[in-house]
Design a protein around this motif. Structure first.
Motif, PDB file in Angstrom:
ATOM      1  N   ASN A 135      -6.368  -4.965   4.289  1.00  0.00           N
ATOM      2  CA  ASN A 135      -6.158  -4.003   3.205  1.00  0.00           C
ATOM      3  C   ASN A 135      -5.886  -4.720   1.895  1.00  0.00           C
ATOM      4  N   ARG A 156      -1.661   5.183   2.921  1.00  0.00           N
ATOM      5  CA  ARG A 156      -2.511   4.092   3.406  1.00  0.00           C
ATOM      6  C   ARG A 156      -1.848   3.379   4.585  1.00  0.00           C
ATOM      7  N   ARG A 157      -0.534   3.204   4.521  1.00  0.00           N
ATOM      8  CA  ARG A 157       0.185   2.582   5.653  1.00  0.00           C
ATOM      9  C   ARG A 157       0.087   3.449   6.899  1.00  0.00           C
ATOM     10  N   PRO A 192       0.827  -1.213   0.000  1.00  0.00           N
ATOM     11  CA  PRO A 192       0.000   0.000   0.000  1.00  0.00           C
ATOM     12  C   PRO A 192       0.861   1.263   0.000  1.00  0.00           C
ATOM     13  N   ILE A 202      -3.334   2.847   8.312  1.00  0.00           N
ATOM     14  CA  ILE A 202      -3.363   1.514   8.921  1.00  0.00           C
ATOM     15  C   ILE A 202      -2.664   1.544  10.280  1.00  0.00           C
TER      16      ILE A 202
END
Length: 81
Positions: A75, A19-20, A15, A23
């Motif tokens: 994800n 996005r990380r 990702p 997360i």
């Protein structure tokens, strides 16, 4: 000559940094909140550095070894759809 295609596929499916970050936040924020809710009254009298040490000793392994890998798998499942 053998090429490692699994490493190539893994890095291609990684990702984005944004996005990380989300997360990681999804793993860390609720865990910190829960641990503070459970230990807050018990550790309130301790110095800040000691409270922070206790908090991070609990939260970091939970997030790093359990929650982030689970969220990364979720994800990946969503990204495959």
């Amino acid at each position: 000559m053998s090429t490692n295609t699994s490493a190539t596929n893994t890095s291609a499916a990684a990702p984005s940094i944004h996005r990380r970050a989300v997360i990681t936040w999804l793993a860390v924020y609720p865990t910190i909140t829960a641990v503070l809710g459970l230990l807050g009254p018990t550790t309130a009298h301790l110095p800040l550095l000691l409270r922070t040490l206790i908090l991070t000793v609990i939260v970091v392994p939970i997030a790093a070894y359990v929650l982030i890998p689970l969220l990364m798998k979720a994800n990946a499942a969503v990204a495959r759809r």
